[in-house]
Motif scaffolding. Structure first.
Motif, PDB file in Angstrom:
ATOM      1  N   CYS A 102       4.590   8.672  -5.785  1.00 35.59           N
ATOM      2  CA  CYS A 102       4.191   7.662  -4.812  1.00 35.59           C
ATOM      3  C   CYS A 102       4.662   6.289  -5.309  1.00 35.59           C
ATOM      4  N   CYS A 105       1.022   4.225  -6.103  1.00 38.24           N
ATOM      5  CA  CYS A 105       0.013   4.611  -7.104  1.00 38.24           C
ATOM      6  C   CYS A 105       0.580   5.567  -8.164  1.00 38.24           C
ATOM      7  N   CYS A 159       2.241   8.693  -1.218  1.00 38.31           N
ATOM      8  CA  CYS A 159       1.371   9.865  -1.113  1.00 38.31           C
ATOM      9  C   CYS A 159       0.496   9.784   0.133  1.00 38.31           C
ATOM     10  N   CYS A 163      -1.260   4.054   0.919  1.00 38.09           N
ATOM     11  CA  CYS A 163      -0.407   3.534  -0.159  1.00 38.09           C
ATOM     12  C   CYS A 163       0.838   2.854   0.418  1.00 38.09           C
TER      13      CYS A 163
HETATM   14 ZN   LIG Z   1      -0.173   6.676  -3.586  1.00 38.00          ZN
END
Ligand SMILES: [Zn+2]
Ligand SMILES: [Zn+2]
Length: 215
Positions: A102, A105, A159, A163
């Protein structure tokens, strides 16, 4: 890659228990007093302010215990002691070629079996089934494709939609080439991908990202 982490209590500790000690060993033959002063200074400068509102603190007891984690109030097994979030983090270009994480994150966007397939060859295929199972035990909860891509470029995936939104608001609106090959970031990406030593420009990427965050 996992820069954001939560520290959990391994078991119950009552008030005052020392649950970890000797985090840093000193060389007794080599300027111990100086090193001990330095340890104390680091604890007062870094750990005391960080632990102000937590159930734990870092304390210094001198030789031989030195630095340790001290429980101020009772904590229970699996209780989150503190959570650390990085100001900035990134997956390097060279790592992106193999694994997808991602873009916000750094959570893995690949399934265990996808990762196994990038590491092992066709000859290993009969063993892959067992390997997938083995890796699966340690793997984060299964994320099935499709992941959420940046709607403006093919550089980043996320993800979750959450995000993607956070990344766009925080830095990617500045860094997204938006399909324009003449965008300065597109030139930087092309240059970075072509470098023979893939880790040399990680610092440049980080700097670029930090600049984007304050713009
Ligand atoms: Zn993420
Ligand atoms: Zn983009």
């Amino acid at each position: 890659h996992k820069l954001a982490c939560a520290f959990m209590a391994a078991e119950d500790y009552s008030h005052g228990a020392v649950c970890l000690q000797k985090c840093s060993a000193l060389d007794p033959a080599n300027g111990t007093e100086y090193h001990e002063l330095l340890q104390e200074m680091r604890i007062r400068q870094w750990f005391v302010p960080e632990c102000k509102d937590l159930k734990i603190s870092v304390q210094y007891w001198g030789t031989p215990k030195r630095r340790g984690l001290y429980v101020k109030k009772q904590v229970f097994e699996s209780e989150e002691l503190f959570r650390e979030s990085p100001a900035v983090c990134l997956q390097s270009y060279c790592s992106k070629k193999q694994y997808r994480m991602c873009g916000y994150c750094l959570r893995s966007c690949m399934r265990a079996e996808d990762v196994v397939r990038t590491i092992f060859t066709k000859e290993d295929l009969p063993r892959i089934r067992n390997l997938c199972e083995a890796v699966g035990y340690e793997w984060p909860p299964k994320i099935d494709p499709p992941q959420v891509p940046c709607p403006h470029c093919d550089e980043e995936i996320y993800c979750s939609a959450n995000c993607q939104t956070k990344a766009w608001e925080s830095f990617h609106s500045v860094l997204c080439p938006c399909g324009d090959p003449d965008h300065p970031v597109a030139h930087f990406n092309a240059w970075a991908y072509a470098q023979p030593d893939p880790y040399r420009h990680v610092y440049l990427e980080l700097t670029l990202k930090m600049c984007a965050m304050v713009l």
